[in-house]
Design an enzyme around this catalytic site. Structure first.
Site, PDB file in Angstrom:
ATOM      1  N   HIS A 119       0.826  -1.218   0.000  1.00 23.51           N
ATOM      2  CA  HIS A 119       0.000   0.000   0.000  1.00 23.51           C
ATOM      3  C   HIS A 119       0.854   1.261   0.000  1.00 23.51           C
ATOM      4  CE1 HIS A 119      -3.142  -2.829   1.946  1.00 23.51           C
ATOM      5  NE2 HIS A 119      -3.317  -2.788   0.654  1.00 23.51           N
ATOM      6  N   CYS A 149       9.767  22.190  -8.978  1.00 23.72           N
ATOM      7  CA  CYS A 149       9.221  22.586 -10.279  1.00 23.72           C
ATOM      8  C   CYS A 149       7.850  23.231 -10.137  1.00 23.72           C
ATOM      9  CB  CYS A 149       9.131  21.381 -11.219  1.00 23.72           C
ATOM     10  SG  CYS A 149       7.668  20.345 -10.955  1.00 23.72           S
ATOM     11  N   THR A 187      -1.145 -10.054  10.932  1.00 21.05           N
ATOM     12  CA  THR A 187      -2.179  -9.734   9.954  1.00 21.05           C
ATOM     13  C   THR A 187      -3.242 -10.824   9.954  1.00 21.05           C
ATOM     14  OG1 THR A 187      -2.714  -9.415   7.622  1.00 21.05           O
ATOM     15  CG2 THR A 187      -0.760 -10.746   8.108  1.00 21.05           C
TER      16      THR A 187
END
Ligand code: ZN
Length: 245
Positions: A119, A149, A187
């Site tokens: 992710h 920039c 997880t």
């Protein structure tokens, strides 16, 4: 229990080709707040309004506003024993890749070099105009940071409505289908594509070792029911003992 740690350590030392899949649970011990839980970021802010790519393209200040509010002190979070153990196991040639669902960048901060961040990472940004990369600046007032920039900087995290980074995804599938052992740490992997990786590894003949306070993979070959920091320190100790003898 100690016997189990020794068995797992022996497996890691003899097979070496280990891949670790990590999720929010490994960073919980570092104090990283979870976004989805009660009291988390998405309870306060609607992610569709504040963290979708569509809104970001129209008005990036929305994203940078909540980021300033919530993640201001992100640099204060430090890796914990589990992150460091994985980094050390990589140096020892045992763990060959980390695949993570986390965006906190703590694996790299701990010294892991081969990391697939599914992710993206909160620590990195890039210019939407020229692509130049920057470390994420702190933006307390929400003013979108600009590139040299003049272009707007976008976080290098996957916003809602965005595709997962192709490189990380390809690496994840490749590593999962060729590893000999897979450590699944912190997880529950209900979110795809991470959810499919342990099954893929197992299909291809790898042993799956789950490290979780609550069992999430019925198909795991070994299950270590403890906090990640404790388990990974124990495993690292056992690995060192084996290598010293
Ligand atoms: Zn630029």
């Amino acid at each position: 229990m100690e016997e189990l740690y020794r068995t797992v350590a022996q497996l890691l030392v003899s097979d070496k080709q280990c891949v670790a899949l990590t999720g929010a649970g490994i960073s919980a011990e570092s104090g990283i707040p979870t976004f989805r839980s009660k009291g988390g970021l998405w309870e306060k802010y609607d992610p569709v309004v504040y963290a979708s790519i569509e809104v970001f393209n129209q008005d990036p200040s929305k994203y940078w506003t909540i980021r300033g509010d919530f993640i201001r002190n992100y640099d204060n979070y430090e890796p914990n024993a589990a992150h460091y153990a994985l980094a050390e196991l990589e140096k020892m040639g045992i763990v060959r890749h980390v695949i993570t669902q986390n965006i906190d960048g703590l694996h790299k901060k701990a010294g892991s070099r081969k990391v697939a961040e599914l992710h993206g990472s909160l620590r990195e940004t890039y210019c939407l105009s020229c692509g130049k990369e920057y470390l994420a600046p702190n933006v307390p007032d929400g003013t979108p940071p600009a590139c040299d920039c003049g272009g707007v900087l976008k976080p290098n995290t996957v916003l809602f409505g965005e595709q997962l980074p192709r490189d990380a995804l390809e690496t994840a599938y490749q590593e999962s289908s060729t590893c000999k052992t897979m450590l699944v740490i912190g997880t529950s992997a209900v979110v795809q594509p991470a959810a499919s990786l342990p099954s893929l590894a197992k299909q291809k003949g790898a042993a799956v070792i789950e490290v979780n306070p609550q069992k999430s993979f019925p198909a795991a070959d070994y299950y270590l029911e403890e906090k990640a920091g404790i388990v990974m320190s124990m495993i690292l100790n056992e690995v060192k003992k084996i290598q010293d003898t």
